[in-house]
Design a protein around this motif. Structure first.
Motif, PDB file in Angstrom:
ATOM      1  N   VAL A 114       0.838  -1.196   0.000  1.00 26.97           N
ATOM      2  CA  VAL A 114       0.000   0.000   0.000  1.00 26.97           C
ATOM      3  C   VAL A 114       0.872   1.244   0.000  1.00 26.97           C
ATOM      4  O   VAL A 114       1.553   1.544   0.984  1.00 26.97           O
ATOM      5  CB  VAL A 114      -0.933   0.010   1.223  1.00 26.97           C
ATOM      6  CG1 VAL A 114      -1.711   1.313   1.290  1.00 26.97           C
ATOM      7  CG2 VAL A 114      -1.881  -1.178   1.169  1.00 26.97           C
ATOM      8  N   LYS A 170      -9.504   1.853  -3.755  1.00 25.09           N
ATOM      9  CA  LYS A 170      -9.574   2.482  -2.428  1.00 25.09           C
ATOM     10  C   LYS A 170      -9.631   1.446  -1.314  1.00 25.09           C
ATOM     11  O   LYS A 170      -9.291   1.735  -0.168  1.00 25.09           O
ATOM     12  CB  LYS A 170     -10.778   3.413  -2.343  1.00 25.09           C
ATOM     13  CG  LYS A 170     -12.119   2.728  -2.134  1.00 25.09           C
ATOM     14  CD  LYS A 170     -13.212   3.757  -1.912  1.00 25.09           C
ATOM     15  CE  LYS A 170     -14.549   3.104  -1.618  1.00 25.09           C
ATOM     16  NZ  LYS A 170     -15.607   4.083  -1.351  1.00 25.09           N
ATOM     17  N   TYR A 173      -6.565   0.040   1.213  1.00 27.80           N
ATOM     18  CA  TYR A 173      -6.086   0.736   2.410  1.00 27.80           C
ATOM     19  C   TYR A 173      -6.785   0.220   3.659  1.00 27.80           C
ATOM     20  O   TYR A 173      -7.989  -0.064   3.636  1.00 27.80           O
ATOM     21  CB  TYR A 173      -6.310   2.241   2.271  1.00 27.80           C
ATOM     22  CG  TYR A 173      -5.515   2.863   1.159  1.00 27.80           C
ATOM     23  CD1 TYR A 173      -4.182   3.202   1.344  1.00 27.80           C
ATOM     24  CD2 TYR A 173      -6.090   3.086  -0.091  1.00 27.80           C
ATOM     25  CE1 TYR A 173      -3.443   3.771   0.319  1.00 27.80           C
ATOM     26  CE2 TYR A 173      -5.356   3.649  -1.127  1.00 27.80           C
ATOM     27  CZ  TYR A 173      -4.034   3.980  -0.919  1.00 27.80           C
ATOM     28  OH  TYR A 173      -3.301   4.525  -1.940  1.00 27.80           O
ATOM     29  N   SER A 240       1.936  -0.566   5.056  1.00 30.74           N
ATOM     30  CA  SER A 240       0.987  -1.678   5.048  1.00 30.74           C
ATOM     31  C   SER A 240       0.927  -2.379   3.704  1.00 30.74           C
ATOM     32  O   SER A 240       1.324  -1.830   2.668  1.00 30.74           O
ATOM     33  CB  SER A 240      -0.419  -1.190   5.433  1.00 30.74           C
ATOM     34  OG  SER A 240      -0.451  -0.707   6.746  1.00 30.74           O
TER      35      SER A 240
END
Length: 315
Positions: A114, A170, A173, A240
């Motif tokens: 990420v 999106k 995340y 992450s």
């Protein structure tokens, strides 16, 4: 009788929605699909018993009471919506399901690093034993992304929203509002162990929980559908990676079947991916220099598998 179309397989490794087989993914052959075809795909492949999160409003984060079980139906089961019940299911599976029940099963798991706007997404597709401990899985992720595993890490489990789709950028995340549990080194002497008086019921021990305790078909569908993230340096400058369960690998699949070289008996290996690893320990004042000279596409699957071969597997 009308001919039934075979079910399609959905593989998402970043970019547009695609319908493809695992073999087509490895060769780069994909077919873009429309939103209407995506909806048709989801309806075709929906498990009637797997409706977790369908009726949840995107902004409604509080768990709703589960409907009562019908007294007239022995096959109906109320969906699990209480986070503590989901954790109990993981603990129960860990304690009551022997690892021998999945000793010959392997999973395909995508790791999607990420970052913000990047020219090429960094992904790795890992072939891992179902009996792998999360402690060893953390080593595999760090090795595949060239992260040095010198910082504290954790896996977080999140409930999905009604509008979740792995194809939507999106949703790569983390969303702490939906987090229900963490898997980390929190046992006796563990790196995350703050003492018994501070222990949280949301913390699961990475030295005890196996991948099969989350994704095996003997686990509750609501647990298997939880989103997962791996966070490195979680108490410092966190980075992450979304961890996406792609499915059970074909029985007996070997790296050699895909033209990939690994060491004899290597239990964890990389089957593919995209994008160069982005280092997490480059000093901030040197990162621009690294970025200017880096090839964002270049990475070597052979190097990744060499690092993965060094992991000591306990299954």
């Amino acid at each position: 009788m009308a001919e039934r179309k075979p079910k399609r397989q959905r593989i998402s490794l970043g970019g547009p929605a695609v319908d493809t087989s695992f073999e087509d993914y490895l060769t780069g052959k994909t077919t873009e699909v429309s939103s209407e075809e995506e909806e048709e795909f989801d309806q075709e492949n929906q498990d009637p018993a797997d409706k977790f999160g369908e009726d949840e409003d995107e902004d409604e984060l509080e768990a709703q009471p589960a409907p009562s079980r019908s007294a007239t139906s022995s096959t109906s089961r109320a969906p699990i919506t209480n986070p503590s019940d989901l954790i109990l299911r993981i603990n129960a599976h860990q304690n009551n399901t022997p690892h021998t029940s999945a000793k010959n099963i392997s999973y395909l798991v995508q790791v999607w690093a990420v970052f913000g706007e990047v020219p090429v997404e960094t992904t790795r597709l890992l072939h891992v034993p179902a009996t792998l401990l999360f402690e060893q899985f953390s080593q595999a992720i760090c090795a595949s992304l060239d992260w040095h595993e010198i910082h504290l890490w954790k896996f977080s489990l999140e409930q999905r929203s009604k509008t979740y789709s792995a194809l939507n950028n999106k949703y790569k995340y983390p969303d702490e509002r939906r987090q229900i549990a963490n898997i980390k080194d929190c046992g006796v002497g563990g790196m995350h162990n703050p003492g018994a008086d501070l222990a949280s019921p949301q913390d699961l021990d990475s030295k005890k929980v196996r991948l099969m305790d989350i994704w095996n078909d003997t686990q509750a569908p609501e647990v298997r559908r939880l989103r997962m993230f791996f966070t490195y340096d979680c108490y410092g400058d966190p980075t992450s990676a979304a961890v996406n369960f792609m499915g059970v690998a074909a029985e007996g699949l070997q790296a050699a079947d895909l033209g990939i070289k690994v060491q004899k008996g290597q239990a964890v290996w990389c089957a593919g991916g995209s994008g160069a690893s982005v280092p997490v320990d480059v000093p901030e004042d040197e990162f621009d220099k690294w970025e200017a000279g880096a090839n964002k596409h270049e990475w070597e699957i052979g190097d990744v598998n060499k690092y993965l071969a060094e992991i000591k597997i306990k299954v």
